[in-house]
Design a protein around this motif. Sequence first.
Motif, PDB file in Angstrom:
ATOM      1  N   TYR A 193       0.877  -1.075   0.067  1.00 31.52           N
ATOM      2  CA  TYR A 193       0.006  -0.033   0.001  1.00 31.52           C
ATOM      3  C   TYR A 193       0.773   1.254  -0.162  1.00 31.52           C
ATOM      4  O   TYR A 193       0.540   2.177  -0.706  1.00 31.52           O
ATOM      5  CB  TYR A 193      -0.849  -0.153   1.267  1.00 31.52           C
ATOM      6  CG  TYR A 193      -1.497   1.543   1.513  1.00 31.52           C
ATOM      7  CD1 TYR A 193      -2.354   2.059   0.709  1.00 31.52           C
ATOM      8  CD2 TYR A 193      -1.208   1.974   2.990  1.00 31.52           C
ATOM      9  CE1 TYR A 193      -2.850   3.439   1.173  1.00 31.52           C
ATOM     10  CE2 TYR A 193      -1.468   3.097   3.046  1.00 31.52           C
ATOM     11  CZ  TYR A 193      -2.437   3.752   2.295  1.00 31.52           C
ATOM     12  OH  TYR A 193      -2.964   4.969   2.604  1.00 31.52           O
ATOM     13  N   ASP A 194       1.708   1.392   0.924  1.00 30.49           N
ATOM     14  CA  ASP A 194       2.425   2.520   1.174  1.00 30.49           C
ATOM     15  C   ASP A 194       3.781   2.398   1.938  1.00 30.49           C
ATOM     16  O   ASP A 194       3.821   1.993   3.274  1.00 30.49           O
ATOM     17  CB  ASP A 194       1.775   3.417   1.833  1.00 30.49           C
ATOM     18  CG  ASP A 194       2.346   5.111   1.597  1.00 30.49           C
ATOM     19  OD1 ASP A 194       3.843   4.934   1.939  1.00 30.49           O
ATOM     20  OD2 ASP A 194       1.829   6.109   1.853  1.00 30.49           O
ATOM     21  N   PHE A 197       4.530   4.748   4.508  1.00 31.00           N
ATOM     22  CA  PHE A 197       3.813   4.467   5.989  1.00 31.00           C
ATOM     23  C   PHE A 197       3.925   3.233   6.618  1.00 31.00           C
ATOM     24  O   PHE A 197       4.105   3.037   8.037  1.00 31.00           O
ATOM     25  CB  PHE A 197       2.289   4.512   5.482  1.00 31.00           C
ATOM     26  CG  PHE A 197       1.519   3.994   6.558  1.00 31.00           C
ATOM     27  CD1 PHE A 197       1.405   5.057   7.579  1.00 31.00           C
ATOM     28  CD2 PHE A 197       0.460   3.114   6.428  1.00 31.00           C
ATOM     29  CE1 PHE A 197       0.377   4.893   8.634  1.00 31.00           C
ATOM     30  CE2 PHE A 197      -0.369   2.796   7.535  1.00 31.00           C
ATOM     31  CZ  PHE A 197      -0.424   3.763   8.532  1.00 31.00           C
ATOM     32  N   GLU A 242      -7.751   6.056   9.687  1.00 34.79           N
ATOM     33  CA  GLU A 242      -7.986   7.313   8.899  1.00 34.79           C
ATOM     34  C   GLU A 242      -7.697   6.811   7.400  1.00 34.79           C
ATOM     35  O   GLU A 242      -8.134   7.599   6.480  1.00 34.79           O
ATOM     36  CB  GLU A 242      -6.987   8.364   9.190  1.00 34.79           C
ATOM     37  CG  GLU A 242      -7.357   8.769  10.645  1.00 34.79           C
ATOM     38  CD  GLU A 242      -6.098   9.574  11.257  1.00 34.79           C
ATOM     39  OE1 GLU A 242      -4.926   9.736  10.754  1.00 34.79           O
ATOM     40  OE2 GLU A 242      -6.123  10.215  12.229  1.00 34.79           O
ATOM     41  N   ARG A 243      -6.782   5.718   7.195  1.00 34.90           N
ATOM     42  CA  ARG A 243      -6.390   5.282   5.973  1.00 34.90           C
ATOM     43  C   ARG A 243      -7.325   4.197   5.178  1.00 34.90           C
ATOM     44  O   ARG A 243      -7.046   3.306   4.328  1.00 34.90           O
ATOM     45  CB  ARG A 243      -5.124   4.878   5.757  1.00 34.90           C
ATOM     46  CG  ARG A 243      -4.053   6.052   6.123  1.00 34.90           C
ATOM     47  CD  ARG A 243      -2.714   5.588   6.054  1.00 34.90           C
ATOM     48  NE  ARG A 243      -1.702   6.635   6.370  1.00 34.90           N
ATOM     49  CZ  ARG A 243      -1.498   7.490   7.265  1.00 34.90           C
ATOM     50  NH1 ARG A 243      -2.376   7.256   8.301  1.00 34.90           N
ATOM     51  NH2 ARG A 243      -0.705   8.352   7.106  1.00 34.90           N
ATOM     52  N   SER A 246      -8.315   4.446   1.459  1.00 33.61           N
ATOM     53  CA  SER A 246      -7.394   4.698   0.594  1.00 33.61           C
ATOM     54  C   SER A 246      -6.701   3.095   0.709  1.00 33.61           C
ATOM     55  O   SER A 246      -6.247   2.533  -0.492  1.00 33.61           O
ATOM     56  CB  SER A 246      -6.353   5.528   0.689  1.00 33.61           C
ATOM     57  OG  SER A 246      -5.751   5.586   2.309  1.00 33.61           O
ATOM     58  N   TYR A 256      -7.549  -5.103   3.499  1.00 31.63           N
ATOM     59  CA  TYR A 256      -7.811  -4.169   4.549  1.00 31.63           C
ATOM     60  C   TYR A 256      -8.238  -4.619   5.833  1.00 31.63           C
ATOM     61  O   TYR A 256      -7.600  -4.357   6.942  1.00 31.63           O
ATOM     62  CB  TYR A 256      -8.680  -2.913   4.281  1.00 31.63           C
ATOM     63  CG  TYR A 256      -8.752  -1.860   5.407  1.00 31.63           C
ATOM     64  CD1 TYR A 256      -7.546  -1.336   5.910  1.00 31.63           C
ATOM     65  CD2 TYR A 256      -9.778  -2.009   6.131  1.00 31.63           C
ATOM     66  CE1 TYR A 256      -7.810  -0.262   7.076  1.00 31.63           C
ATOM     67  CE2 TYR A 256     -10.048  -1.148   7.259  1.00 31.63           C
ATOM     68  CZ  TYR A 256      -9.011  -0.307   7.718  1.00 31.63           C
ATOM     69  OH  TYR A 256      -9.039   0.594   8.815  1.00 31.63           O
TER      70      TYR A 256
END
Length: 452
Positions: A193-194, A197, A242-243, A246, A256
Amino acid sequence: MQNFASNSFPLLLLILLSSLACSKPESDVKPDNLGTIEKNLKIELNATLHPLSTTDPNLPVNDLAFLGNLGNAKIVGMGEATHGTQEFFQMKHRIFKYLVEKQGFRYLAFEYDLGGCMALNELIQSGQGDIKAWMSQQMYFWTWRTTEVLELFLWMQDYNRNKPDSEKVHLVGVDCQFPKQAVPQLVNLLKPYDNSFATEVSSKLNSIVKHELYKGETFATLQQARNGVLPQINAVGRALNERAASISQLTSPAYYQQIMRVYETIVQAEILQYNQVFNAETFFTFRERYMAENLDWVFSQYGNVKVALWAHNEHVAKNEQFLNFNTNSLGGNLKAKYGSAYQVIGFSMGSGNFKAYNALNNQLETMRLAAPITNSLNYPFTQADEPHYGVILADLQKRTFWNGRLSSSRPFLSIGAVFNANLVDHYYYTIRLDQLYDVIFHFDNTNPSRLF
Protein backbone atom coordinates in the motif's frame (compact mmCIF):
# COMPACT_ATOMS: atom_id res chain seq x y z
CA MET A 1 -0.73 -22.82 24.87
CA GLN A 2 2.47 -21.44 26.24
CA ASN A 3 5.84 -22.62 27.46
CA PHE A 4 4.72 -22.30 31.05
CA ALA A 5 8.14 -23.28 32.35
CA SER A 6 9.77 -20.19 30.94
CA ASN A 7 11.60 -18.19 33.59
CA SER A 8 9.82 -15.09 32.37
CA PHE A 9 6.34 -16.54 32.73
CA PRO A 10 4.73 -15.52 36.03
CA LEU A 11 4.87 -18.14 38.74
CA LEU A 12 1.18 -17.72 39.41
CA LEU A 13 0.21 -19.01 35.98
CA LEU A 14 2.73 -21.85 36.17
CA ILE A 15 1.17 -23.04 39.41
CA LEU A 16 -2.35 -22.72 38.06
CA LEU A 17 -1.73 -24.60 34.84
CA SER A 18 0.58 -27.32 36.07
CA SER A 19 -0.75 -28.03 39.55
CA LEU A 20 -4.44 -27.17 39.83
CA ALA A 21 -5.96 -29.83 42.05
CA CYS A 22 -9.52 -30.98 41.73
CA SER A 23 -11.68 -33.06 44.00
CA LYS A 24 -12.32 -36.69 43.02
CA PRO A 25 -15.88 -37.91 43.60
CA GLU A 26 -16.49 -40.96 45.71
CA SER A 27 -17.09 -44.22 43.87
CA ASP A 28 -20.79 -44.66 43.15
CA VAL A 29 -20.73 -48.46 43.51
CA LYS A 30 -20.00 -50.78 46.37
CA PRO A 31 -16.72 -52.74 46.17
CA ASP A 32 -18.47 -56.10 45.77
CA ASN A 33 -20.29 -54.76 42.67
CA LEU A 34 -17.29 -53.08 41.14
CA GLY A 35 -16.16 -56.05 39.05
CA THR A 36 -19.60 -56.52 37.51
CA ILE A 37 -19.92 -52.87 36.53
CA GLU A 38 -16.42 -52.76 35.03
CA LYS A 39 -17.17 -55.92 33.05
CA ASN A 40 -20.35 -54.39 31.63
CA LEU A 41 -18.61 -51.10 30.84
CA LYS A 42 -16.06 -53.08 28.86
CA ILE A 43 -18.72 -55.05 26.98
CA GLU A 44 -20.63 -51.90 26.07
CA LEU A 45 -17.49 -50.05 25.02
CA ASN A 46 -16.30 -52.91 22.81
CA ALA A 47 -19.69 -52.92 21.10
CA THR A 48 -19.60 -49.17 20.42
CA LEU A 49 -16.01 -48.19 19.63
CA HIS A 50 -14.46 -47.83 16.19
CA PRO A 51 -10.98 -49.39 15.91
CA LEU A 52 -8.22 -47.31 14.34
CA SER A 53 -6.12 -49.09 11.77
CA THR A 54 -3.18 -46.71 12.10
CA THR A 55 -1.94 -43.35 13.31
CA ASP A 56 0.20 -42.87 10.20
CA PRO A 57 -1.16 -39.80 8.37
CA ASN A 58 0.30 -41.06 5.08
CA LEU A 59 -2.08 -44.02 5.00
CA PRO A 60 -5.75 -43.98 3.92
CA VAL A 61 -8.37 -42.56 6.25
CA ASN A 62 -11.13 -45.09 5.57
CA ASP A 63 -11.20 -46.10 9.24
CA LEU A 64 -12.45 -42.60 10.10
CA ALA A 65 -15.70 -42.96 8.16
CA PHE A 66 -17.59 -43.08 11.48
CA LEU A 67 -16.90 -39.33 11.73
CA GLY A 68 -19.26 -38.69 8.81
CA ASN A 69 -21.68 -36.61 10.87
CA LEU A 70 -18.93 -34.07 11.51
CA GLY A 71 -19.44 -32.92 7.95
CA ASN A 72 -22.58 -31.13 9.18
CA ALA A 73 -20.51 -29.01 11.56
CA LYS A 74 -19.22 -25.53 10.84
CA ILE A 75 -16.28 -25.97 13.22
CA VAL A 76 -14.69 -29.18 14.47
CA GLY A 77 -12.42 -28.81 17.49
CA MET A 78 -9.54 -31.28 17.82
CA GLY A 79 -7.99 -31.46 21.27
CA GLU A 80 -5.02 -33.20 22.86
CA ALA A 81 -4.64 -34.54 26.39
CA THR A 82 -0.97 -33.49 26.50
CA HIS A 83 1.05 -31.03 24.46
CA GLY A 84 3.76 -33.58 23.73
CA THR A 85 2.22 -36.84 22.47
CA GLN A 86 3.09 -38.23 19.06
CA GLU A 87 -0.13 -40.20 18.58
CA PHE A 88 -2.36 -37.21 19.33
CA PHE A 89 -0.63 -35.06 16.72
CA GLN A 90 -0.58 -37.78 14.09
CA MET A 91 -4.25 -38.59 14.62
CA LYS A 92 -5.23 -34.93 14.42
CA HIS A 93 -3.36 -34.79 11.12
CA ARG A 94 -5.37 -37.80 9.93
CA ILE A 95 -8.65 -36.28 11.14
CA PHE A 96 -7.94 -33.03 9.30
CA LYS A 97 -6.97 -34.99 6.20
CA TYR A 98 -10.28 -36.87 6.45
CA LEU A 99 -12.25 -33.65 6.91
CA VAL A 100 -10.55 -32.14 3.86
CA GLU A 101 -10.83 -35.15 1.57
CA LYS A 102 -14.26 -36.40 2.60
CA GLN A 103 -16.11 -33.45 4.15
CA GLY A 104 -15.00 -30.35 2.27
CA PHE A 105 -13.09 -28.62 5.08
CA ARG A 106 -10.50 -26.15 3.82
CA TYR A 107 -9.33 -24.21 6.89
CA LEU A 108 -7.19 -25.27 9.84
CA ALA A 109 -7.36 -22.85 12.77
CA PHE A 110 -4.30 -23.33 14.98
CA GLU A 111 -3.48 -22.51 18.59
CA TYR A 112 -0.71 -20.17 17.49
CA ASP A 113 -0.48 -16.43 16.95
CA LEU A 114 -2.50 -15.15 13.99
CA GLY A 115 0.36 -13.10 12.56
CA GLY A 116 2.80 -16.01 12.65
CA CYS A 117 0.35 -18.38 11.00
CA MET A 118 -0.37 -15.79 8.31
CA ALA A 119 3.31 -15.77 7.38
CA LEU A 120 3.49 -19.58 7.46
CA ASN A 121 0.33 -19.84 5.37
CA GLU A 122 2.05 -17.93 2.59
CA LEU A 123 4.46 -20.87 2.25
CA ILE A 124 1.58 -23.34 2.35
CA GLN A 125 -0.36 -21.45 -0.33
CA SER A 126 2.53 -20.81 -2.70
CA GLY A 127 4.02 -24.29 -2.51
CA GLN A 128 7.37 -22.58 -2.22
CA GLY A 129 9.67 -22.04 0.74
CA ASP A 130 11.22 -24.15 3.47
CA ILE A 131 8.57 -24.77 6.13
CA LYS A 132 10.97 -26.60 8.43
CA ALA A 133 13.43 -23.70 8.33
CA TRP A 134 10.60 -21.26 9.13
CA MET A 135 9.47 -23.38 12.07
CA SER A 136 13.06 -23.79 13.35
CA GLN A 137 13.68 -20.04 13.25
CA GLN A 138 10.27 -18.54 13.98
CA MET A 139 8.05 -20.97 15.91
CA TYR A 140 8.85 -20.15 19.52
CA PHE A 141 6.56 -22.80 21.10
CA TRP A 142 8.42 -26.09 21.46
CA THR A 143 5.11 -27.93 21.53
CA TRP A 144 4.47 -27.29 17.82
CA ARG A 145 8.10 -27.45 16.69
CA THR A 146 7.82 -31.18 16.11
CA THR A 147 8.16 -33.64 13.26
CA GLU A 148 4.45 -34.45 13.54
CA VAL A 149 3.31 -30.83 13.07
CA LEU A 150 5.90 -30.32 10.32
CA GLU A 151 4.47 -33.32 8.45
CA LEU A 152 1.01 -31.78 8.73
CA PHE A 153 2.12 -28.45 7.25
CA LEU A 154 4.11 -30.19 4.51
CA TRP A 155 1.02 -32.23 3.63
CA MET A 156 -1.00 -29.01 3.37
CA GLN A 157 1.65 -27.43 1.14
CA ASP A 158 1.78 -30.51 -1.08
CA TYR A 159 -2.02 -30.79 -1.20
CA ASN A 160 -2.25 -27.26 -2.61
CA ARG A 161 0.11 -27.82 -5.53
CA ASN A 162 -1.62 -27.58 -8.92
CA LYS A 163 -5.00 -26.86 -7.32
CA PRO A 164 -7.20 -23.81 -7.96
CA ASP A 165 -7.53 -21.37 -5.09
CA SER A 166 -11.06 -22.59 -4.34
CA GLU A 167 -9.74 -26.06 -3.48
CA LYS A 168 -6.66 -25.11 -1.49
CA VAL A 169 -6.34 -25.63 2.25
CA HIS A 170 -5.44 -22.70 4.50
CA LEU A 171 -3.75 -22.23 7.87
CA VAL A 172 -5.03 -19.50 10.18
CA GLY A 173 -3.90 -18.62 13.69
CA VAL A 174 -6.35 -17.86 16.47
CA ASP A 175 -4.01 -17.02 19.34
CA CYS A 176 -2.75 -13.59 20.34
CA GLN A 177 -0.38 -13.94 23.30
CA PHE A 178 2.58 -12.07 21.87
CA PRO A 179 3.12 -9.13 19.48
CA LYS A 180 6.51 -10.36 18.25
CA GLN A 181 5.30 -11.84 14.96
CA ALA A 182 2.20 -9.69 14.55
CA VAL A 183 4.17 -6.44 14.21
CA PRO A 184 6.44 -7.53 11.31
CA GLN A 185 3.44 -9.18 9.62
CA LEU A 186 1.49 -5.93 9.89
CA VAL A 187 4.41 -4.02 8.38
CA ASN A 188 4.72 -6.52 5.52
CA LEU A 189 1.03 -6.20 4.73
CA LEU A 190 1.32 -2.42 4.59
CA LYS A 191 4.27 -2.32 2.19
CA PRO A 192 2.22 -2.91 -1.01
CA TYR A 193 0.00 0.00 0.00
CA ASP A 194 2.61 2.55 1.09
CA ASN A 195 6.17 1.60 1.91
CA SER A 196 6.88 4.86 3.74
CA PHE A 197 3.80 4.40 5.92
CA ALA A 198 4.86 0.82 6.61
CA THR A 199 8.24 2.13 7.76
CA GLU A 200 6.50 4.66 10.01
CA VAL A 201 4.40 1.92 11.60
CA SER A 202 7.47 -0.24 12.08
CA SER A 203 9.22 2.62 13.86
CA LYS A 204 6.28 3.22 16.19
CA LEU A 205 5.92 -0.45 17.14
CA ASN A 206 9.56 -1.49 17.07
CA SER A 207 9.84 -1.36 20.86
CA ILE A 208 7.12 -4.00 21.34
CA VAL A 209 8.55 -6.63 18.98
CA LYS A 210 9.24 -8.98 21.87
CA HIS A 211 7.63 -11.94 23.57
CA GLU A 212 6.73 -10.15 26.78
CA LEU A 213 5.98 -6.45 26.99
CA TYR A 214 6.09 -6.15 30.76
CA LYS A 215 8.83 -8.56 31.72
CA GLY A 216 10.26 -7.74 35.14
CA GLU A 217 7.59 -5.19 35.99
CA THR A 218 6.06 -5.04 39.46
CA PHE A 219 2.60 -3.88 40.44
CA ALA A 220 4.11 -0.49 41.23
CA THR A 221 5.82 -0.06 37.86
CA LEU A 222 3.36 -1.87 35.60
CA GLN A 223 1.09 1.09 34.87
CA GLN A 224 4.02 3.34 34.09
CA ALA A 225 5.38 0.76 31.66
CA ARG A 226 1.96 0.44 30.05
CA ASN A 227 1.78 4.19 29.58
CA GLY A 228 4.86 3.87 27.41
CA VAL A 229 3.33 1.14 25.23
CA LEU A 230 -0.31 2.07 24.69
CA PRO A 231 0.20 5.46 22.98
CA GLN A 232 2.26 3.83 20.23
CA ILE A 233 -0.29 1.07 19.61
CA ASN A 234 -3.21 3.51 19.67
CA ALA A 235 -1.48 5.91 17.29
CA VAL A 236 -1.08 3.13 14.72
CA GLY A 237 -4.74 2.20 15.15
CA ARG A 238 -5.86 5.76 14.45
CA ALA A 239 -3.63 5.95 11.38
CA LEU A 240 -5.03 2.70 10.00
CA ASN A 241 -8.62 3.87 10.54
CA GLU A 242 -7.88 7.17 8.81
CA ARG A 243 -6.49 5.32 5.79
CA ALA A 244 -9.28 2.72 5.60
CA ALA A 245 -10.71 4.01 2.32
CA SER A 246 -7.37 4.52 0.58
CA ILE A 247 -5.94 1.15 1.67
CA SER A 248 -9.12 -0.64 0.56
CA GLN A 249 -9.09 1.17 -2.78
CA LEU A 250 -5.42 0.49 -3.56
CA THR A 251 -5.53 -3.12 -2.37
CA SER A 252 -9.01 -4.50 -1.57
CA PRO A 253 -11.51 -4.35 1.30
CA ALA A 254 -10.59 -7.94 2.21
CA TYR A 255 -6.90 -7.05 2.30
CA TYR A 256 -7.64 -4.11 4.58
CA GLN A 257 -9.54 -6.44 6.91
CA GLN A 258 -6.46 -8.68 7.10
CA ILE A 259 -4.40 -5.67 8.10
CA MET A 260 -6.89 -4.69 10.79
CA ARG A 261 -7.14 -8.23 12.18
CA VAL A 262 -3.37 -8.44 12.59
CA TYR A 263 -3.44 -5.03 14.27
CA GLU A 264 -6.28 -6.22 16.53
CA THR A 265 -4.15 -9.15 17.74
CA ILE A 266 -1.48 -6.63 18.77
CA VAL A 267 -4.12 -4.88 20.88
CA GLN A 268 -5.21 -8.25 22.26
CA ALA A 269 -1.63 -9.26 23.07
CA GLU A 270 -1.04 -6.07 25.06
CA ILE A 271 -4.16 -6.67 27.13
CA LEU A 272 -3.11 -10.28 27.80
CA GLN A 273 0.43 -9.26 28.70
CA TYR A 274 -0.90 -6.64 31.11
CA ASN A 275 -3.32 -9.00 32.87
CA GLN A 276 -0.80 -11.83 32.89
CA VAL A 277 1.23 -9.96 35.48
CA PHE A 278 -1.39 -9.79 38.20
CA ASN A 279 -4.78 -11.29 37.28
CA ALA A 280 -4.80 -14.90 36.05
CA GLU A 281 -8.57 -15.28 35.71
CA THR A 282 -8.89 -12.09 33.66
CA PHE A 283 -5.97 -13.24 31.50
CA PHE A 284 -7.71 -16.52 30.69
CA THR A 285 -11.10 -14.88 30.22
CA PHE A 286 -9.66 -12.53 27.61
CA ARG A 287 -7.47 -15.11 25.91
CA GLU A 288 -10.28 -17.65 25.41
CA ARG A 289 -12.64 -14.91 24.20
CA TYR A 290 -10.05 -13.43 21.83
CA MET A 291 -9.26 -16.81 20.29
CA ALA A 292 -12.97 -17.30 19.60
CA GLU A 293 -13.19 -13.82 18.07
CA ASN A 294 -10.17 -14.50 15.86
CA LEU A 295 -11.78 -17.71 14.64
CA ASP A 296 -15.03 -15.81 14.00
CA TRP A 297 -13.04 -13.49 11.76
CA VAL A 298 -12.29 -16.43 9.45
CA PHE A 299 -15.98 -16.59 8.52
CA SER A 300 -16.33 -12.86 8.02
CA GLN A 301 -13.21 -12.89 5.84
CA TYR A 302 -13.70 -16.08 3.84
CA GLY A 303 -17.43 -16.73 3.92
CA ASN A 304 -19.32 -19.93 4.56
CA VAL A 305 -16.37 -22.27 5.06
CA LYS A 306 -15.71 -25.26 7.31
CA VAL A 307 -12.94 -24.99 9.88
CA ALA A 308 -11.00 -27.57 11.87
CA LEU A 309 -9.60 -26.18 15.13
CA TRP A 310 -6.32 -27.49 16.62
CA ALA A 311 -5.73 -26.80 20.33
CA HIS A 312 -5.49 -28.48 23.72
CA ASN A 313 -8.41 -30.44 25.17
CA GLU A 314 -9.01 -27.68 27.71
CA HIS A 315 -9.34 -25.01 25.01
CA VAL A 316 -11.62 -26.86 22.57
CA ALA A 317 -13.90 -28.34 25.28
CA LYS A 318 -17.36 -26.77 25.46
CA ASN A 319 -16.60 -25.65 28.98
CA GLU A 320 -17.97 -22.82 31.12
CA GLN A 321 -15.37 -23.45 33.84
CA PHE A 322 -12.06 -23.19 32.03
CA LEU A 323 -9.29 -24.47 34.35
CA ASN A 324 -11.73 -24.19 37.27
CA PHE A 325 -12.17 -20.47 36.63
CA ASN A 326 -15.62 -19.00 36.16
CA THR A 327 -15.02 -18.29 32.49
CA ASN A 328 -15.80 -19.90 29.16
CA SER A 329 -13.10 -21.78 27.32
CA LEU A 330 -12.50 -21.08 23.64
CA GLY A 331 -14.85 -23.98 22.96
CA GLY A 332 -17.36 -22.66 25.46
CA ASN A 333 -17.46 -19.37 23.58
CA LEU A 334 -17.90 -21.21 20.27
CA LYS A 335 -20.68 -23.38 21.68
CA ALA A 336 -22.52 -20.27 22.91
CA LYS A 337 -22.46 -18.81 19.39
CA TYR A 338 -22.65 -21.84 17.09
CA GLY A 339 -24.48 -24.43 19.19
CA SER A 340 -24.47 -27.88 17.60
CA ALA A 341 -22.59 -26.53 14.57
CA TYR A 342 -19.54 -26.75 16.84
CA GLN A 343 -18.44 -30.34 17.40
CA VAL A 344 -15.47 -31.44 19.52
CA ILE A 345 -13.06 -34.35 19.47
CA GLY A 346 -11.26 -34.92 22.78
CA PHE A 347 -8.30 -37.20 23.40
CA SER A 348 -7.68 -39.73 26.16
CA MET A 349 -4.65 -41.81 27.12
CA GLY A 350 -3.88 -44.69 29.40
CA SER A 351 -0.17 -44.86 30.11
CA GLY A 352 2.92 -43.96 28.14
CA ASN A 353 5.55 -41.36 27.40
CA PHE A 354 5.15 -37.74 26.36
CA LYS A 355 7.18 -34.54 26.16
CA ALA A 356 6.76 -31.88 28.82
CA TYR A 357 8.71 -29.53 31.01
CA ASN A 358 9.61 -31.32 34.22
CA ALA A 359 8.27 -29.05 36.95
CA LEU A 360 10.89 -30.40 39.37
CA ASN A 361 13.93 -29.24 37.38
CA ASN A 362 12.49 -26.93 34.68
CA GLN A 363 13.91 -29.15 31.92
CA LEU A 364 12.14 -30.30 28.77
CA GLU A 365 12.12 -34.09 29.06
CA THR A 366 10.37 -37.28 28.07
CA MET A 367 7.98 -37.92 30.93
CA ARG A 368 6.24 -41.15 31.90
CA LEU A 369 2.61 -41.64 32.94
CA ALA A 370 1.52 -44.84 34.67
CA ALA A 371 -1.95 -46.37 34.47
CA PRO A 372 -4.81 -43.92 35.07
CA ILE A 373 -6.47 -43.64 38.47
CA THR A 374 -9.29 -46.16 38.76
CA ASN A 375 -12.15 -43.73 39.38
CA SER A 376 -11.23 -41.62 36.35
CA LEU A 377 -12.98 -41.62 32.99
CA ASN A 378 -9.69 -42.66 31.38
CA TYR A 379 -9.57 -45.94 33.28
CA PRO A 380 -12.57 -47.71 31.67
CA PHE A 381 -11.33 -46.55 28.27
CA THR A 382 -8.16 -48.61 28.88
CA GLN A 383 -10.21 -51.77 29.47
CA ALA A 384 -11.40 -52.10 25.87
CA ASP A 385 -10.03 -54.89 23.71
CA GLU A 386 -8.71 -52.36 21.17
CA PRO A 387 -5.52 -50.45 22.06
CA HIS A 388 -6.57 -47.32 20.19
CA TYR A 389 -9.96 -46.31 18.87
CA GLY A 390 -12.54 -43.59 18.47
CA VAL A 391 -15.98 -43.54 20.08
CA ILE A 392 -18.95 -41.25 19.57
CA LEU A 393 -20.18 -40.32 23.03
CA ALA A 394 -23.83 -40.05 22.00
CA ASP A 395 -23.69 -43.68 20.88
CA LEU A 396 -21.90 -44.74 24.05
CA GLN A 397 -24.44 -42.93 26.18
CA LYS A 398 -27.20 -45.11 24.76
CA ARG A 399 -25.61 -48.04 26.62
CA THR A 400 -26.97 -48.69 30.12
CA PHE A 401 -23.81 -48.66 32.20
CA TRP A 402 -22.03 -45.97 30.19
CA ASN A 403 -25.06 -43.73 30.40
CA GLY A 404 -24.57 -43.55 34.16
CA ARG A 405 -20.82 -43.13 33.83
CA LEU A 406 -21.03 -40.29 31.31
CA SER A 407 -23.85 -38.52 33.15
CA SER A 408 -21.77 -38.06 36.30
CA SER A 409 -18.79 -35.85 37.00
CA ARG A 410 -15.54 -37.78 37.11
CA PRO A 411 -11.81 -37.08 36.81
CA PHE A 412 -10.36 -36.84 33.30
CA LEU A 413 -6.65 -36.48 32.52
CA SER A 414 -5.37 -33.15 31.16
CA ILE A 415 -1.66 -32.30 30.93
CA GLY A 416 -0.34 -29.13 29.31
CA ALA A 417 3.26 -28.14 28.72
CA VAL A 418 4.41 -28.82 32.30
CA PHE A 419 4.26 -32.02 34.36
CA ASN A 420 5.06 -32.77 37.99
CA ALA A 421 5.43 -36.52 38.49
CA ASN A 422 4.88 -36.07 42.23
CA LEU A 423 1.42 -34.58 41.70
CA VAL A 424 -0.11 -36.88 39.11
CA ASP A 425 -3.60 -36.78 40.66
CA HIS A 426 -3.64 -33.00 40.23
CA TYR A 427 -3.81 -33.42 36.44
CA TYR A 428 -7.22 -35.07 36.64
CA TYR A 429 -9.99 -32.50 36.31
CA THR A 430 -13.50 -33.44 37.40
CA ILE A 431 -15.83 -32.95 34.42
CA ARG A 432 -18.97 -34.18 32.71
CA LEU A 433 -17.37 -35.71 29.63
CA ASP A 434 -20.59 -35.82 27.61
CA GLN A 435 -21.11 -32.07 28.04
CA LEU A 436 -17.65 -31.09 26.82
CA TYR A 437 -16.87 -33.46 23.93
CA ASP A 438 -18.74 -35.25 21.15
CA VAL A 439 -16.10 -37.82 20.19
CA ILE A 440 -13.21 -39.33 22.14
CA PHE A 441 -10.07 -40.82 20.62
CA HIS A 442 -8.28 -43.07 23.09
CA PHE A 443 -4.73 -44.48 23.08
CA ASP A 444 -3.67 -47.05 25.65
CA ASN A 445 0.03 -46.39 25.16
CA THR A 446 1.71 -43.27 23.82
CA ASN A 447 5.07 -42.02 22.64
CA PRO A 448 6.60 -38.56 22.96
CA SER A 449 6.38 -36.08 20.13
CA ARG A 450 9.59 -35.67 18.13
CA LEU A 451 11.11 -32.23 18.52
CA PHE A 452 13.57 -30.68 16.12
